[in-house]
Enzyme design. Structure first.
Site: not given
Ligand code: NAP
Length: 351
Positions: A209, A193, A169, A167, A196
């Site tokens: 993931s 994506p 996203k 929701y 991942v």
């Molecule tokens: P991740 O490693 O958890 O990265 C999330 C990032 O968001 C971190 O750098 C985190 O920073 C930052 N963040 C979270 N809350 C924040 C806040 N209040 N203010 C500033 N920064 C904040 O996850 P990821 O898998 O790389 O995901 C990155 C993006 O891809 C997200 O938008 C996610 O929804 C999207 N996505 C991921 C997947 C997957 O399977 N991994 C699939 C589809 C889409 P901190 O280091 O400070 O916590």
């Protein structure tokens, strides 16, 4: 786009952002990255290592929080491209979905795009959305007139109480298109994506993931897994999609970036083929009623409604737009899972 101008990547410490930054630095670009805490060594040091090993590009880090409306302006100054990846990706371990997920995702997107509106150098925004903005539950597939989801679909079934990450996203991407439609200076491209996988550049990355694949090797999912399909894609292909979206002159609109929908047991079997001894991989698919009864005891995100709407249902994504419009050529998922497992072993994340 002018590759000599700095490129802003929000959420630079994230799993996907690390790979985007590596690709950009390897091409000699200047990257401005935002992190919540520039003094937090475990998220920042791996980034500094990536920059130190890069042949040409330079990286500068800025402090910014999604909930602070003004915190992205300084990092955005002079950038033509903004890649907005920051957003919480957690599905359990929180009490209030609004505070943990929805507010940072939606307000964060608004704050970043309002800063884009104030920064006249910005010509293009690449938003990291998700297939979670495209669909909510696997069962939603029966409500469309096709056998697979594509970029014309929007999540209609998630809410604050059911699949709140999805929701968040969906709402965040809708907010982005609303802000984009109210102006005519910059373009918006979204990368959507599926789950991942693939090696992480930071061994402390805890994206959901990564946890899902890790639990395959820790024995947490032994003896059985739900009969459930998820879309998967390699993190390096997702990063490439962002770079293509930034620099291809005709890039526009949404792009599903996903390379297949294996069941959880199929993933376990791939790993078992490469690591036949020493790990308690799941060996069977659990009956749906067992998952329904015990799922939420083991994992709060596996509610009876989640099981009903996702376990045993088909799932398919149309990824053709990512190939024709972004030129993506996907790595085989077998390589993704095996290389990810290797990295987790090397980094001591799986004993
Ligand atoms: P991740 O490693 O958890 O990265 C999330 C990032 O968001 C971190 O750098 C985190 O920073 C930052 N963040 C979270 N809350 C924040 C806040 N209040 N203010 C500033 N920064 C904040 O996850 P990821 O898998 O790389 O995901 C990155 C993006 O891809 C997200 O938008 C996610 O929804 C999207 N996505 C991921 C997947 C997957 O399977 N991994 C699939 C589809 C889409 P901190 O280091 O400070 O916590």
């Amino acid at each position: 786009m002018d590759k000599t101008k700095p490129i802003l990547v929000t959420g630079a410490s994230g799993y996907i952002a690390n790979w985007i930054i590596k690709l950009l630095l390897d091409q000699g670009c200047t990257v401005y990255g935002t992190v919540r805490d520039p003094d937090k060594a475990k998220s920042v040091q791996p980034l500094r290592d990536i920059a130190a090993q890069a042949p040409a590009g330079t990286l500068k880090l800025f402090k910014a929080d999604l909930l602070d409306p003004a915190s992205f302006d300084e990092a955005m100054a002079g950038c033509e491209v903004v890649m907005h990846t920051a957003s919480p990706f957690v599905v359990r371990g929180f009490k209030d979905a609004n505070e943990a997920l929805i507010r940072p995702a939606v307000e964060g997107t608004r704050h970043v795009l309002e800063a884009v509106n104030r920064t006249i150098s910005v010509k293009r925004v690449v938003l990291t959305s998700s297939v979670a903005a495209v669909f909510g539950d696997n069962a939603d597939l029966k409500d469309i007139a096709r056998d697979r989801f594509d970029e014309t679909d929007w999540n209609k079934s998630s809410s604050e109480h059911h699949q709140p990450y999805s929701y968040s996203k969906f709402l965040a991407e809708k907010e982005a298109w609303n802000i984009y439609n109210a102006q005519d200076r910059w373009h918006l491209v979204t990368i959507n994506p599926s789950m991942v996988g693939g090696p992480a550049l930071n061994k402390t990355s805890r994206s959901t993931s990564i946890d899902t694949l890790r639990s395959m090797g820790t024995g947490k999912l032994w003896p059985g897994v739900p009969k459930m399909r998820l879309g998967w894609v390699d993190v390096r292909d997702v990063a490439q999609a962002h770079v293509e979206a930034a620099f291809r002159s005709d890039a526009q609109g949404r792009h599903i970036v996903s390379n297949g929908e294996p069941t959880m047991l199929e993933i376990a079997n791939i790993l078992k083929k490469h690591y036949p001894k020493g790990y308690r991989f799941p060996v069977m698919e659990l009956p749906k009623f067992v998952v329904k009864w015990f799922g939420s005891v083991l994992d709060s995100s596996v509610t009876p409604r989640f099981v009903e709407q996702n376990v045993g249902h088909p799932l398919k994504f149309d990824n053709s737009r990512s190939q024709t419009r972004l030129g993506l050529s996907y790595r085989p998922l077998e390589q993704t899972f095996v290389e990810h497992f290797q990295q987790m072993l090397k980094d001591g994340l799986i004993k």
